[in-house]
Structures are given as C-alpha cells and as structure tokens.
Design a protein around this motif. Structure first.
Motif, mmCIF file in Angstrom:
data_model
loop_
_atom_site.group_PDB
_atom_site.id
_atom_site.type_symbol
_atom_site.label_atom_id
_atom_site.label_comp_id
_atom_site.label_asym_id
_atom_site.label_seq_id
_atom_site.Cartn_x
_atom_site.Cartn_y
_atom_site.Cartn_z
ATOM 1 N N ARG A 4 0.841 -1.179 0.000
ATOM 2 C CA ARG A 4 0.000 0.000 0.000
ATOM 3 C C ARG A 4 0.888 1.245 0.000
ATOM 4 O O ARG A 4 1.835 1.355 0.795
ATOM 5 N N ARG A 38 1.303 5.461 0.202
ATOM 6 C CA ARG A 38 0.659 6.705 0.619
ATOM 7 C C ARG A 38 0.652 7.670 -0.551
ATOM 8 O O ARG A 38 1.690 8.009 -1.099
ATOM 9 N N TYR A 88 -7.692 3.860 -0.339
ATOM 10 C CA TYR A 88 -8.138 3.766 1.042
ATOM 11 C C TYR A 88 -7.862 5.082 1.766
ATOM 12 O O TYR A 88 -6.846 5.723 1.516
ATOM 13 N N CYS A 89 -8.746 5.452 2.666
ATOM 14 C CA CYS A 89 -8.424 6.577 3.535
ATOM 15 C C CYS A 89 -8.076 6.037 4.923
ATOM 16 O O CYS A 89 -8.475 4.925 5.294
ATOM 17 N N ALA A 90 -7.310 6.816 5.639
ATOM 18 C CA ALA A 90 -6.857 6.414 6.957
ATOM 19 C C ALA A 90 -6.715 7.650 7.829
ATOM 20 O O ALA A 90 -6.512 8.762 7.322
ATOM 21 N N THR A 129 0.302 2.496 6.505
ATOM 22 C CA THR A 129 -1.026 2.436 7.119
ATOM 23 C C THR A 129 -0.977 1.721 8.464
ATOM 24 O O THR A 129 -1.909 1.845 9.260
ATOM 25 N N TYR A 143 -7.280 4.076 12.226
ATOM 26 C CA TYR A 143 -8.562 4.067 11.545
ATOM 27 C C TYR A 143 -8.328 3.933 10.043
ATOM 28 O O TYR A 143 -7.584 4.716 9.454
ATOM 29 N N ARG A 144 -8.960 2.937 9.435
ATOM 30 C CA ARG A 144 -8.789 2.695 8.004
ATOM 31 C C ARG A 144 -10.101 2.294 7.393
ATOM 32 O O ARG A 144 -10.875 1.537 7.984
#
Length: 122
Positions: free
Chosen positions: A44, A46, A93-95, A106, A111-112
């Motif tokens: 993943r 960023r 994805y947001c985190a 991540t 929080y994901r």
C-alpha cells in the motif's frame, strides 16, 4: 470510529474523479488523515496526507495532479484526482490517526476504510 470511502469508478486517461471519505464517530483536534492506494501484489502506497494544521504531503507520482482537502464541518476527507493515468488504477483507502505526524505506512493509522476502486483506461 469508522471511515467510509466513496467516489471511485472507471474513467478514461486524462479524466478526473473525486474521492470522499466520511468519518463517523471520529473527532480529534489534532490529526493526520491520508489517502493510500494498493494494486495486487504491491504494498500500500501513501498518495497524499493532510494534517489538522493544514499541511499537505503528496507522493511524487501525483504531485500537480491530485489535491487532498478536508471539510471538518462535514467530517469528510477528499481527494481530487485530475489528469488520471493508467498507473493510477488501484484501490484507494483513507486512513486517520489522532496525531499530527503522518507516517508512510497504514500500519501506524488506527482508523482505516474499506477502500474504493479506481480504474483508468487508455
């Protein structure tokens, strides 16, 4: 807290999409929120991050094309993606984490979301 992404879809190269991430039950005065993306077989990555102080960070691959922003009143994080390329195809994805520092991984975000798929065709 829960993060829910939306706005993904299929688009032709050169097109635009705007992703949204709404935070439910999440409220911190100091935070970092970020967008990550992942393709099969790869780690993943960023893509962009924003702190509660307004500072933003972008991956070199998206600088000048993507813009991250947040609307605290709506508890929503956005990612405006312009001039999309085939290589932007990924699940996004947001985190979020209740600290100002924005890590690259991540693993450091408590929080994901579940992600939203973006597909760019030529």
């Amino acid at each position: 807290g829960q993060l829910v992404e939306s706005g993904g879809g299929s688009v032709q190269a050169g097109g635009s999409l705007r992703l949204s991430c709404t935070a439910f039950g999440y409220s911190y005065s100091s935070y970092c929120m970020a967008w990550f993306r992942q393709t099969p077989g790869k780690e993943r990555e960023r893509v962009a991050a924003i702190g509660s102080d307004g500072m933003t960070i972008y991956a070199d691959s998206v600088k000048g094309r993507f813009t991250i922003s947040s609307d605290n009143a709506k508890s929503t994080l956005y990612l405006q993606m312009n001039s999309l390329k085939r290589e932007d195809t990924a699940r996004y994805y947001c985190a979020a984490r209740p600290e100002l520092y924005c890590p690259l991984s991540t693993l450091h975000f408590g929080y994901r979301g579940q992600g939203t798929q973006v597909s760019v065709s030529s």
